[in-house]
Design a protein around this motif. Structure first.
Motif, short mmCIF file in Angstrom:
data_model
loop_
_atom_site.label_atom_id
_atom_site.label_comp_id
_atom_site.label_asym_id
_atom_site.label_seq_id
_atom_site.Cartn_x
_atom_site.Cartn_y
_atom_site.Cartn_z
N THR A 37 0.84 -1.19 0.00
CA THR A 37 0.00 0.00 0.00
C THR A 37 0.88 1.25 0.00
N ARG A 38 0.25 2.35 -0.32
CA ARG A 38 0.95 3.64 -0.27
C ARG A 38 1.46 3.89 1.16
N TYR A 39 0.64 3.54 2.13
CA TYR A 39 1.02 3.71 3.53
C TYR A 39 2.29 2.91 3.84
N GLU A 40 2.33 1.66 3.41
CA GLU A 40 3.51 0.84 3.64
C GLU A 40 4.72 1.40 2.91
N ALA A 41 4.51 1.88 1.69
CA ALA A 41 5.62 2.42 0.90
C ALA A 41 6.23 3.64 1.57
N MET A 42 5.37 4.49 2.17
CA MET A 42 5.87 5.71 2.80
C MET A 42 6.62 5.42 4.10
N ARG A 43 6.46 4.24 4.64
CA ARG A 43 7.14 3.86 5.88
C ARG A 43 8.48 3.17 5.62
N LEU A 44 8.81 2.96 4.35
CA LEU A 44 10.09 2.34 4.03
C LEU A 44 11.24 3.28 4.41
N GLY A 45 12.37 2.71 4.75
CA GLY A 45 13.49 3.50 5.21
C GLY A 45 14.17 4.29 4.11
N PRO A 46 15.18 5.07 4.47
CA PRO A 46 15.88 5.93 3.50
C PRO A 46 16.69 5.15 2.47
N GLY A 47 16.87 3.87 2.67
CA GLY A 47 17.63 3.08 1.71
C GLY A 47 16.84 2.70 0.47
N TRP A 48 15.57 3.10 0.41
CA TRP A 48 14.72 2.77 -0.73
C TRP A 48 14.57 3.96 -1.67
N SER A 49 14.59 3.66 -2.97
CA SER A 49 14.31 4.68 -3.99
C SER A 49 12.87 4.55 -4.45
N HIS A 50 12.29 5.66 -4.90
CA HIS A 50 10.90 5.68 -5.33
C HIS A 50 10.81 6.16 -6.77
N SER A 51 10.14 5.37 -7.60
CA SER A 51 9.87 5.78 -8.99
C SER A 51 8.37 5.95 -9.16
N CYS A 52 7.98 6.96 -9.89
CA CYS A 52 6.56 7.25 -10.13
C CYS A 52 6.32 7.37 -11.63
N HIS A 53 5.34 6.62 -12.11
CA HIS A 53 4.98 6.67 -13.53
C HIS A 53 3.47 6.73 -13.67
N ALA A 54 3.02 7.19 -14.83
CA ALA A 54 1.59 7.43 -15.02
C ALA A 54 1.11 6.88 -16.35
N MET A 55 -0.09 6.30 -16.32
CA MET A 55 -0.77 5.87 -17.54
C MET A 55 -1.91 6.83 -17.80
N LEU A 56 -1.88 7.49 -18.93
CA LEU A 56 -2.94 8.39 -19.36
C LEU A 56 -3.77 7.66 -20.43
N TYR A 57 -5.08 7.67 -20.28
CA TYR A 57 -5.91 6.91 -21.20
C TYR A 57 -7.25 7.60 -21.39
N ALA A 58 -7.95 7.20 -22.45
CA ALA A 58 -9.26 7.77 -22.75
C ALA A 58 -10.11 6.73 -23.47
N PRO A 59 -11.40 6.68 -23.19
CA PRO A 59 -12.29 5.81 -23.96
C PRO A 59 -12.25 6.21 -25.43
N ASN A 60 -12.19 5.19 -26.29
CA ASN A 60 -12.07 5.45 -27.73
C ASN A 60 -13.15 4.66 -28.46
N PRO A 61 -14.17 5.34 -29.00
CA PRO A 61 -15.25 4.64 -29.68
C PRO A 61 -14.90 4.23 -31.11
N GLY A 62 -13.68 4.50 -31.55
CA GLY A 62 -13.32 4.22 -32.94
C GLY A 62 -13.30 2.73 -33.27
N MET A 63 -13.35 2.45 -34.58
CA MET A 63 -13.32 1.07 -35.08
C MET A 63 -12.20 0.96 -36.11
N LEU A 64 -11.26 0.05 -35.88
CA LEU A 64 -10.19 -0.20 -36.82
C LEU A 64 -10.75 -0.96 -38.02
N PHE A 65 -10.50 -0.45 -39.24
CA PHE A 65 -11.01 -1.05 -40.47
C PHE A 65 -12.54 -1.15 -40.45
#
Length: 290
Positions: A37-65
């Motif tokens: 959990t985020r709570y557990e992650a924030m309690r990790l000691g200073p020896g840990w590195s943190h990476s943050c990434h994001a997925m951006l998405y949108a509903p797409n009603p299109g039809m291929l072919f």
């Protein structure tokens, strides 16, 4: 509208007591990463590195072919090292919160989006010798907003340097069971990006779990051998040459030679039919990939 992550949907993080069970990917063929959990992650000691990434998405009603539903447009990016990944990077927890650090990195690569804690989706411990916890965010946008981000990314500071360009993830599988998502998953991904993609597609109900499992399994099957068009032509030519030699050796009188010539014409017709058959097969294969 922001997509509320699984962890955020559980309400305020507890300060003590038993934490709720965490979801797992559960897709055969994909090694599980340890969720926390985020709570557990924030309690990790200073020896840990943190990476943050994001997925951006949108509903797409299109039809291929005109017949294959696109479902969603999901953004990833081609990195400087030739690997696919999500926008984001490492966050120095001494100076930044997770979201502030993530938005700082996104500003360099995208330029026009800011995420909040409401977009938080999950955290996982990564495999390997380095002590890294990977945090993942997901934000649902409109298709127009997503397209604006794609355009903005071209003008960002990192475009053409650390980021080679944005790509959309195909979430469908074509009739050959490889085109679309299976072929995309066969690419090389950086770090936890492939796991995070599959995890988000499952948790956000963007692709059914069984379809994810089928796409992963397809990437593990041996590929079919490609048709050797030149080899087929050479084999036909060799057969004609052998037949001609045999007819020449046995041609003791005009009738036999005449008969052998007719057989030779027949073989030439078969060779021409073989060439046409090979060409037709390639055309049909091309149509099947649409």
């Amino acid at each position: 509208m922001a997509a509320v992550g699984t962890m955020a949907a559980m309400g305020p993080l507890p300060t003590m007591g038993t934490l709720p069970p965490l979801p797992t990917l559960g897709v055969p063929g994909v090694p599980e990463l340890k969720p926390l959990t985020r709570y557990e992650a924030m309690r990790l000691g200073p020896g840990w590195s943190h990476s943050c990434h994001a997925m951006l998405y949108a509903p797409n009603p299109g039809m291929l072919f005109g017949r294959i539903p696109l479902r969603y447009a999901v953004l990833m990016q081609m990195r400087f090292d030739g690997l696919l990944g999500f926008p984001g990077g490492f966050v120095d927890r001494r100076y930044w919160s997770l979201e502030d650090g993530l938005n700082r990195v996104l500003g360099l690569g995208l330029g026009c989006v800011r995420l909040t804690e409401a977009d938080y989706l999950c955290s996982h411990l990564t495999e390997g010798p380095h002590r890294v916890v990977a945090h993942f965010y997901a934000r649902q946008l409109t298709l127009e907003e997503l397209h604006t981000i794609e355009i903005s990314a071209v003008h960002s500071r990192d475009h053409g340097m650390e980021v080679m360009g944005m790509v959309r993830v195909p979430l469908y599988t074509q009739k050959d069971r490889m085109g679309g998502l299976p072929n995309f998953l066969a690419n090389s991904f950086v770090g936890t990006a492939k796991f995070q993609l599959l995890f988000a597609l499952k948790i956000l109900n963007m692709v059914p779990e069984e379809k994810l499992a089928e796409a992963v399994a397809a990437t593990q099957r041996p590929k079919k051998a490609a048709i050797d068009h030149s080899g087929g032509h050479h084999r036909a030519g060799n057969e004609l040459a052998r037949a001609s030699n045999e007819l020449g050796e046995r041609g003791e009188h005009h009738g036999m030679v005449h008969g052998g010539a007719e057989q030779l014409v027949g073989l030439e017709g078969e060779a021409e039919g073989l060439e046409q058959s090979v060409g037709l097969g390639a055309d049909e294969q091309g149509e099947g990939m649409e």
